[in-house]
Design an enzyme around this catalytic site. Structure first.
Site, PDB file in Angstrom:
ATOM      1  N   ASN A 168      -1.247   2.194   5.485  1.00 56.51           N
ATOM      2  CA  ASN A 168      -0.179   1.352   4.942  1.00 56.51           C
ATOM      3  C   ASN A 168       0.489   0.655   6.123  1.00 56.51           C
ATOM      4  OD1 ASN A 168       3.193   2.063   3.847  1.00 56.51           O
ATOM      5  ND2 ASN A 168       2.026   0.210   3.533  1.00 56.51           N
ATOM      6  N   GLY A 169       0.532  -0.670   6.074  1.00 57.79           N
ATOM      7  CA  GLY A 169       1.163  -1.402   7.168  1.00 57.79           C
ATOM      8  C   GLY A 169       0.298  -2.574   7.584  1.00 57.79           C
TER       9      GLY A 169
ATOM     10  N   CYS B  26       0.806  -1.217   0.000  1.00 58.60           N
ATOM     11  CA  CYS B  26       0.000   0.000   0.000  1.00 58.60           C
ATOM     12  C   CYS B  26       0.844   1.274   0.000  1.00 58.60           C
ATOM     13  CB  CYS B  26      -0.963   0.120   1.171  1.00 58.60           C
ATOM     14  SG  CYS B  26      -1.998  -1.329   1.371  1.00 58.60           S
TER      15      CYS B  26
ATOM     16  N   GLY C 191       1.417  -0.729  -4.729  1.00 61.78           N
ATOM     17  CA  GLY C 191       0.173  -1.483  -4.741  1.00 61.78           C
ATOM     18  C   GLY C 191      -0.544  -1.289  -6.051  1.00 61.78           C
TER      19      GLY C 191
END
Ligand code: SF4
Length: 494
Positions: free
Chosen positions: A125-126, A19, A45
Site C-alpha cells: 500500500n503506497g 490499497c 480499494g
C-alpha cells in the site's frame, strides 16, 4: 457491455485511497481470516483483491497458493471453495484501487516470485517515488517486469541483492526505494510487515486469541477477525512474525518527525478504526467542532454529505448548537459504474448516488459539511440538488484545508491543474460550486483538532503535502527529466 456504455459515477470530489493490506501467521484459517480482513478494508480499494497462502512450514518445503481477481473481496473470496483452495497457516492479501482503467490481472497483488530461497509474496500500500528511475536501471540489468505496478520493483531488488537471507535482501531493497509504503510479505519462514521510514502509510499489528498474529492497514481489519490490537508497526520498522512470536528490526533510524498521512484522519480511514490511540470517529467530530468555531454561519440545519462527512457534521452541529439532520440520502447499492441508456438520464448525474431529503431541507438555511473538494464537480451538483429541494441558503463547510497539491505517496489525486483549490481562491470556488458561502478548516485548526498546538512549519507532525506542497519524501520520478519513462511503468501503484 462496452466501457463506453458505462457511466462513471465515482466520487470526483474525493481523493481515493489506493490499497489495503492484510497478513496472517499462525492460524489454520489464515486465508479466510485474510479475506475477512480485506473485506473490512474494502473502502481502501474496490477494483481487485488477491490472497497468497502458505501451507507447510519450515525450510523451503512450504507450498504457496494464490487467488486473485477483479472486483470486490466478496466477489472473489465469498465462495468457500475458493478459500478451500488457499490452505495453510499463513497468508497475505491485498485490496487494490486503480484509476487508469487497466486493472489487468498481472497488476493485482500480492505479487509472487520464486527465488533461490523459496517463494516470496508481497502486497504493498503506497507509492514509490523513484520507481521509474529504479525500473530503468533494473531493466538495463536484464530484469524482466511482468506488471505495470511499482510494487514489482521490490521483487527485482530482492532478486538481485547480494545478501543471503530473505530479511537482509528485503532491507537492501527498502534502502533503495523512496516513497510511502506499508507492505506485508510472506516467505517460508515468516510473515513480514514493514512501514516506510516516515510512516506515511498505516500498518497495525494484532494478536489472535487462539494464537497467531495479524497485520492490517487499519484496526478495523483486526476487529473483524477478533484480533486484539497490539500496536502500530512503527515508522521505518520491520516486524518478522513466525511461530516464535514477533521480532522487531530497525533498519532505519527512528524519525524525529514521523509524517503519517493526515488525510487518513479526515477521510481514508474507516471511522471505527483507532489511529494513534484515538477513534477516527472522535477525531472527525473534533475536526467538525473546530470547523464550526472557525467558520460558523447562521443556519437552520447541518447536513452531512454522506457518508464521509457525517462525523465532522455531527461535531459541527454540536459545537454550533444547530440541529443535525440527514438531509442527503446516499444510495449504497450503486457501484462505480452504471449502465447509461441515454444522455437525458446521464444528466440526472449525482442523483444516482445522492438524493435530497426534501422534508429536512425545504425552506431552511442549510450548512453542508463534506471532507474535501478536489475538482468541485460533485460539490456543485450537490449544492444544486439541495437548492432544488427548497433550501433558502446553502453554505458549504469542508473538514480539510483546500487541496492545492497532488499526492505522490499513494493516494489518487488529479494533477494540480485539475485541483479546484490550486486554480481559484475560496471566494471563486464558492461561486463555481454555487454555494452562498464556502469555508475550509485552517491547517492550524486541523492540527488543533488532532491535539497539537497548531502546525509547526519547521517540524510538522504529519504529511500534509496536498494542502501545503511540503513533500517530505523526494519526488525523484516527478523531477527526473533524463529520459522518457519506460512505456509500461506508471507512476502510481495501479
Ligand atoms: S500528500 Fe496528502 S493524501 Fe498524500 S500522503 Fe500526504 S497528506 Fe496523505
Amino acid at each position: 457491455m462496452t466501457q463506453a456504455s458505462q457511466w462513471d459515477i465515482g466520487d470526483d470530489d474525493h481523493p481515493h485511497e489506493e490499497c489495503g493490506v492484510v497478513g496472517v501467521w499462525g492460524s489454520a484459517d489464515a486465508a479466510a481470516l485474510t479475506a475477512l480482513g480485506l473485506h473490512a478494508l474494502q473502502h481502501r480499494g474496490q477494483e481487485a483483491a488477491g490472497i497468497v497462502s502458505l501451507a507447510g512450514q519450515g525450510g523451503s518445503q512450504g507450498q504457496f497458493h494464490a487467488h486473485k481477481g477483479r472486483g470486490l473481496v466478496g466477489d472473489n473470496f465469498g465462495d468457500a471453495a475458493v478459500i478451500a483452495r488457499l490452505p495453510g497457516h499463513a497468508a497475505v492479501g491485498h485490496n487494490r484501487y486503480a484509476t487508469t482503467g487497466e486493472t489487468a490481472l498481472r497488476n493485482v497483488q500480492p505479487l509472487y516470485a520464486d527465488f533461490e530461497f523459496g517463494g516470496f509474496a508481497v502486497a504493498h500500500n503506497g507509492n514509490l517515488t523513484n520507481a521509474h528511475v529504479l525500473k530503468r536501471a533494473l531493466v538495463r540489468r536484464g530484469c524482466l517486469f511482468q506488471s505495470t505496478t511499482d510494487s514489482e520493483v521490490f521483487i527485482h531488488l530482492i532478486a538481485i541483492s547480494l545478501y543471503s537471507t530473505v530479511i537482509d535482501r528485503l532491507i537492501d531493497a527498502l534502502k533503495q526505494v523512496q516513497g510511502a509504503y506499508s507492505l506485508v510479505a510472506l516467505h517460508n519462514g515468516a510473515l513480514i510487515g514493514a512501514r516506510d521510514p516516515l510512516g506515511v502509510r498505516p500498518l497495525v499489528l494484532g494478536k489472535l486469541a487462539a494464537g497467531g498474529h495479524v497485520l492490517a492497514s487499519e484496526t478495523c481489519g483486526l476487529d473483524i477477525v477478533g484480533a486484539e490490537f497490539v500496536r502500530d508497526v512503527e515508522p521505518g520498522e520491520i516486524v518478522m512474525i513466525d511461530d516464535a512470536g514477533v521480532r522487531s528490526i530497525r533498519p532505519f533510524a527512528r524519525p524525529a518527525n514521523p509524517r503519517f498521512c493526515i488525510f487518513e484522519y479526515i477521510y481514508f480511514a474507516r471511522p471505527d478504526s483507532i489511529v494513534e490511540g484515538t477513534p477516527v470517529y472522535d477525531t472527525r467530530k473534533r475536526i467538525g467542532a473546530e470547523l464550526a468555531r472557525e467558520s460558523g454561519v447562521e443556519a437552520d440545519v447541518i447536513v452531512p454529505v454522506p457518508d464521509s462527512g457525517v462525523p465532522a457534521a455531527m461535531g459541527y452541529a454540536t459545537e454550533a448548537g444547530i440541529p443535525f439532520e440527514l438531509g442527503i440520502i446516499r444510495n449504497h447499492y450503486v457501484g462505480r459504474t452504471f449502465i447509461e441508456p441515454t444522455d437525458q438520464i446521464r444528466n440526472l448525474g449525482v442523483k444516482l448516488k445522492h438524493s435530497a431529503n426534501r422534508s429536512m431541507i425545504e425552506g431552511k438555511r442549510v450548512v453542508l459539511v463534506d471532507d474535501s473538494i478536489v475538482r468541485g464537480t460533485t460539490s456543485r451538483k450537490i449544492v444544486e440538488m439541495v437548492r432544488q429541494a427548497g433550501a433558502t441558503e446553502v453554505h458549504m463547510r469542508i473538514s480539510s484545508p483546500p487541496t492545492t497539491h497532488s499526492c505522490f505517496y499513494g493516494i489518487d489525486t488529479p494533477e494540480r491543474a485539475k485541483l479546484l483549490a490550486a486554480q481559484h481562491d475560496v471566494a471563486e470556488m464558492a461561486r463555481i460550486i454555487g454555494a452562498d458561502s464556502l469555508a475550509f478548516i485552517s491547517l492550524d485548526g486541523l492540527y488543533r483538532a488532532l491535539g497539537k498546538p497548531g502546525r509547526d512549519a519547521a517540524a510538522p507532525s504529519y504529511c500534509d503535502a496536498c494542502f501545503t506542497g511540503d513533500y517530505a519524501i523526494p519526488l525523484t520520478d516527478a523531477q527526473d527529466n533524463s529520459e522518457r519513462p519506460l512505456p509500461l511503468l506508471q507512476v502510481a501503484n495501479r
